[in-house]
Write an enzyme that holds these catalytic residues in place. Sequence first.
Site, mmCIF file in Angstrom:
data_model
loop_
_atom_site.group_PDB
_atom_site.id
_atom_site.type_symbol
_atom_site.label_atom_id
_atom_site.label_comp_id
_atom_site.label_asym_id
_atom_site.label_seq_id
_atom_site.Cartn_x
_atom_site.Cartn_y
_atom_site.Cartn_z
ATOM 1 C CG HIS A 130 -2.117 -31.534 100.651
ATOM 2 N ND1 HIS A 130 -1.632 -32.732 101.117
ATOM 3 C CD2 HIS A 130 -3.335 -31.799 100.111
ATOM 4 C CE1 HIS A 130 -2.523 -33.678 100.876
ATOM 5 N NE2 HIS A 130 -3.565 -33.146 100.269
ATOM 6 C CE LYS A 134 -4.257 -31.554 104.082
ATOM 7 N NZ LYS A 134 -5.711 -31.335 104.251
#
Length: 241
Positions: A130, A134
């Site tokens: 990600h 995140k």
Amino acid sequence: MKNIGIIGSEGRMGRTIAALLDGSAGHAGGVDAGEDVAALAGASDVLVDFSAPGALEANLLAARETATPIMIGTTGLGERHHALIDEAAQDIAILQAANTSLGVNLLAHLVRDAAARLGTEWDIEIVEMHHRHKVDAPSGTALLFGEAAAAGRETTLGEVAEEGRAGLDCTRTEGAIGFASLRGGSVAGDHQVVFAAEGERIELGHRAESREIFARGAIRAALWLAGKPAGRYAMADVLGL
């Protein structure tokens, strides 16, 4: 069209959902931290919550007070949060999803089926990547795939998960489900579930190319949830799996 209220309207997901609903009769408005959730709930046929775990209790309370169904897409939830959801689901319809992509949820179904049909001699590893911002790891989606694989093997993820391997003695336990988390750049979400045996390997994966896929799935789930009786639902119900 049912009116959708957005909790966490200034977050990445909230803004994306609002953009897709922009100008639509189905957009009841949105709130962010410190704003009046109860008023939004009262003006909405269904709520979508992409805020923060710390806000969940208050959001559920507002939804219960106005008898408004709520779709929860907030990640990083713990056991206490799930207990709160279970309690609230006695009074209102709640759909909680770690990932609202229709493709991801179909893939979870395939992972469960594969794990059920292959023996524990097939090692399972889940790799996710990600964007750099995140905060939780493994991702909620990776955990969704892990739970699906564990369910296919008729066990629980808590009993077989292996996370954050490091050091000189990282021998794999038979039947374990391993996780690896990568962070960098602006990646919306890449996930790969690897089934590896002697001499062969199966790789099931999903690559998110736009945040809109999650927003579209959230809107579809919210519209499906509106008008449903009290209870706890999942994206698999939306897909009829």
